[in-house]
Design a protein around this motif. Structure first.
Motif, PDB file in Angstrom:
ATOM      1  N   ALA A 265       3.728   0.331   5.604  1.00 22.88           N
ATOM      2  CA  ALA A 265       3.272   1.392   4.702  1.00 22.88           C
ATOM      3  C   ALA A 265       4.182   2.608   4.770  1.00 22.88           C
ATOM      4  CB  ALA A 265       1.836   1.785   5.054  1.00 22.88           C
ATOM      5  N   VAL A 266       4.510   3.044   5.969  1.00 21.19           N
ATOM      6  CA  VAL A 266       5.382   4.222   6.123  1.00 21.19           C
ATOM      7  C   VAL A 266       6.770   3.938   5.559  1.00 21.19           C
ATOM      8  CG1 VAL A 266       6.539   5.699   7.819  1.00 21.19           C
ATOM      9  CG2 VAL A 266       4.124   5.133   8.107  1.00 21.19           C
ATOM     10  N   ALA A 267       7.310   2.760   5.884  1.00 22.90           N
ATOM     11  CA  ALA A 267       8.657   2.417   5.429  1.00 22.90           C
ATOM     12  C   ALA A 267       8.740   2.372   3.906  1.00 22.90           C
ATOM     13  CB  ALA A 267       9.078   1.078   6.021  1.00 22.90           C
TER      14      ALA A 267
ATOM     15  N   LEU B 254       8.446   5.893   2.169  1.00 22.83           N
ATOM     16  CA  LEU B 254       9.651   6.706   2.268  1.00 22.83           C
ATOM     17  C   LEU B 254      10.889   6.010   1.711  1.00 22.83           C
ATOM     18  CD1 LEU B 254       9.169   8.119   5.878  1.00 22.83           C
ATOM     19  CD2 LEU B 254       8.488   9.147   3.716  1.00 22.83           C
ATOM     20  N   GLY B 255      10.798   4.695   1.476  1.00 23.82           N
ATOM     21  CA  GLY B 255      11.945   3.952   0.961  1.00 23.82           C
ATOM     22  C   GLY B 255      12.986   3.621   2.004  1.00 23.82           C
ATOM     23  N   VAL B 256      12.563   3.481   3.275  1.00 25.73           N
ATOM     24  CA  VAL B 256      13.541   3.345   4.350  1.00 25.73           C
ATOM     25  C   VAL B 256      13.640   1.947   4.958  1.00 25.73           C
ATOM     26  CG1 VAL B 256      13.381   5.785   4.949  1.00 25.73           C
ATOM     27  CG2 VAL B 256      11.880   4.142   6.079  1.00 25.73           C
ATOM     28  N   GLY B 257      12.727   1.058   4.679  1.00 24.04           N
ATOM     29  CA  GLY B 257      12.885  -0.320   5.127  1.00 24.04           C
ATOM     30  C   GLY B 257      12.316  -0.668   6.483  1.00 24.04           C
ATOM     31  N   GLY B 258      12.162   0.290   7.376  1.00 22.39           N
ATOM     32  CA  GLY B 258      11.528   0.006   8.653  1.00 22.39           C
ATOM     33  C   GLY B 258      12.463  -0.241   9.814  1.00 22.39           C
ATOM     34  N   SER B 259      13.776  -0.301   9.566  1.00 28.13           N
ATOM     35  CA  SER B 259      14.703  -0.631  10.651  1.00 28.13           C
ATOM     36  C   SER B 259      14.721   0.428  11.742  1.00 28.13           C
ATOM     37  CB  SER B 259      16.123  -0.815  10.097  1.00 28.13           C
ATOM     38  OG  SER B 259      16.556   0.353   9.426  1.00 28.13           O
TER      39      SER B 259
ATOM     40  N   ALA C 241       0.827  -1.210   0.000  1.00 22.95           N
ATOM     41  CA  ALA C 241       0.000   0.000   0.000  1.00 22.95           C
ATOM     42  C   ALA C 241       0.858   1.256   0.000  1.00 22.95           C
ATOM     43  CB  ALA C 241      -0.923  -0.011   1.216  1.00 22.95           C
ATOM     44  N   GLY C 242       1.932   1.248   0.804  1.00 21.61           N
ATOM     45  CA  GLY C 242       2.815   2.414   0.856  1.00 21.61           C
ATOM     46  C   GLY C 242       3.512   2.680  -0.460  1.00 21.61           C
ATOM     47  N   ALA C 243       3.940   1.617  -1.147  1.00 22.26           N
ATOM     48  CA  ALA C 243       4.601   1.783  -2.443  1.00 22.26           C
ATOM     49  C   ALA C 243       3.632   2.314  -3.493  1.00 22.26           C
ATOM     50  CB  ALA C 243       5.200   0.453  -2.890  1.00 22.26           C
ATOM     51  N   LEU C 244       2.399   1.824  -3.482  1.00 22.59           N
ATOM     52  CA  LEU C 244       1.387   2.343  -4.408  1.00 22.59           C
ATOM     53  C   LEU C 244       1.147   3.831  -4.171  1.00 22.59           C
ATOM     54  CD1 LEU C 244      -1.212  -0.568  -4.452  1.00 22.59           C
ATOM     55  CD2 LEU C 244       0.059   0.302  -6.428  1.00 22.59           C
ATOM     56  N   ALA C 245       1.096   4.226  -2.902  1.00 21.82           N
ATOM     57  CA  ALA C 245       0.901   5.639  -2.581  1.00 21.82           C
ATOM     58  C   ALA C 245       2.086   6.477  -3.060  1.00 21.82           C
ATOM     59  CB  ALA C 245       0.700   5.808  -1.076  1.00 21.82           C
TER      60      ALA C 245
END
Length: 262
Positions: free
Chosen positions: A148-150, A153-158, A87-91
């Motif tokens: 979704a947030v990760a 923004l392209g950050v991966g979530g770490s 979903a985040g990538a689609l957004a």
């Protein structure tokens, strides 16, 4: 050569900090693809996702099984991370480029402030055992919003999972190692979405060849530098005092935020 050199740094951050490439890759690809103008941030987020797939997968494979075993039974968390990432990538494919850029900066700055002010990261409580059944990075219920947030923004979530593991009592070595399989769960579906279309990219007249929203030239150079470093550091990990490791993590995030606002 610059991208290759940055790839070496990406390999180091993947092993030492659990960043599969996102926080280093995004500013670098924004710079490398500046000819795309405002759209460079969307290409950077997409390229970052592809780089993270390879880096995080490789780092996970060479991580000791006893460490990865902490995630045993975490299937619901991984599935929800992946769903949120899609979903985040689609957004991100359709969001205004300026929104992504400043959301990235705000996310990193708020994270740095949280790590400095809220107890438990720089001075964690008693260390948890590294064994199946030890505290997981996140409850499954928050997997979708984190993914979704990760991915957006392209950050991966770490930067969400590593502090959570620290506050659960894990060392930086364990927390950053566990960030890689969680990053893989986010980056894989995100990369698939980004490769699927340009999302209305307006800067296509620039001399940048794209596959969907991904810059394969930049991704290839970054991976060429990163993967050998991951292999070496996983086999011979440097001995870093835990507190210094944590402070370096915070310092790296602060440096990335400064790079993105310049």
């Amino acid at each position: 050569m610059t991208l290759l050199g940055i790839g070496l740094l990406t390999g180091v951050t993947t092993v030492l900090f659990g960043f599969g490439g996102g926080f280093v890759t995004v500013p670098v690809v924004v710079w490398a693809d500046s000819a795309l103008g405002a759209d460079a941030i969307r290409v950077a987020a997409a390229t970052s996702a592809l780089v993270m797939v390879a880096n995080a997968a490789f780092a996970t494979v060479v991580t000791p099984r006893r460490v990865v075993g902490v995630l045993r039974g975490g299937g619901p968390l991984l599935l929800l991370l992946g769903a949120g990432a899609s979903a985040g990538a689609l957004a991100a494919r359709h969001a205004p480029a300026g929104l992504i850029r400043w959301a990235f900066v705000a996310y990193v700055v708020l994270t740095v402030v949280d790590l400095l002010l809220r107890p438990g990261f720089l001075r964690p409580r008693a260390q948890a055992a590294v064994a199946p059944g030890a505290p997981r990075p996140l409850p499954a219920a928050v997997g979708a919003p984190v993914g979704a947030v990760a991915a957006f923004l392209g950050v991966g979530g770490s930067v969400m999972t590593v502090p959570a593991m620290r506050r659960a009592g894990h060392t930086m070595h364990v927390a950053t190692a566990l960030a890689n399989p969680l990053t893989l769960a986010i980056a894989l579906p995100a990369a698939a979405v980004f490769l699927g279309g340009s999302g209305g990219l307006v800067g296509t007249e620039a001399d940048v060849t794209l596959v969907g929203l991904v810059d394969p030239r930049a991704a290839g150079a970054l991976l060429l530098g990163a993967l050998p470093v991951i292999a070496v550091l996983r086999r011979r990990p440097p001995s870093i005092p835990d507190r210094l490791h944590a402070w370096t993590y915070v310092g790296l995030l602060a440096a990335v935020a400064l790079a993105m606002v310049r």
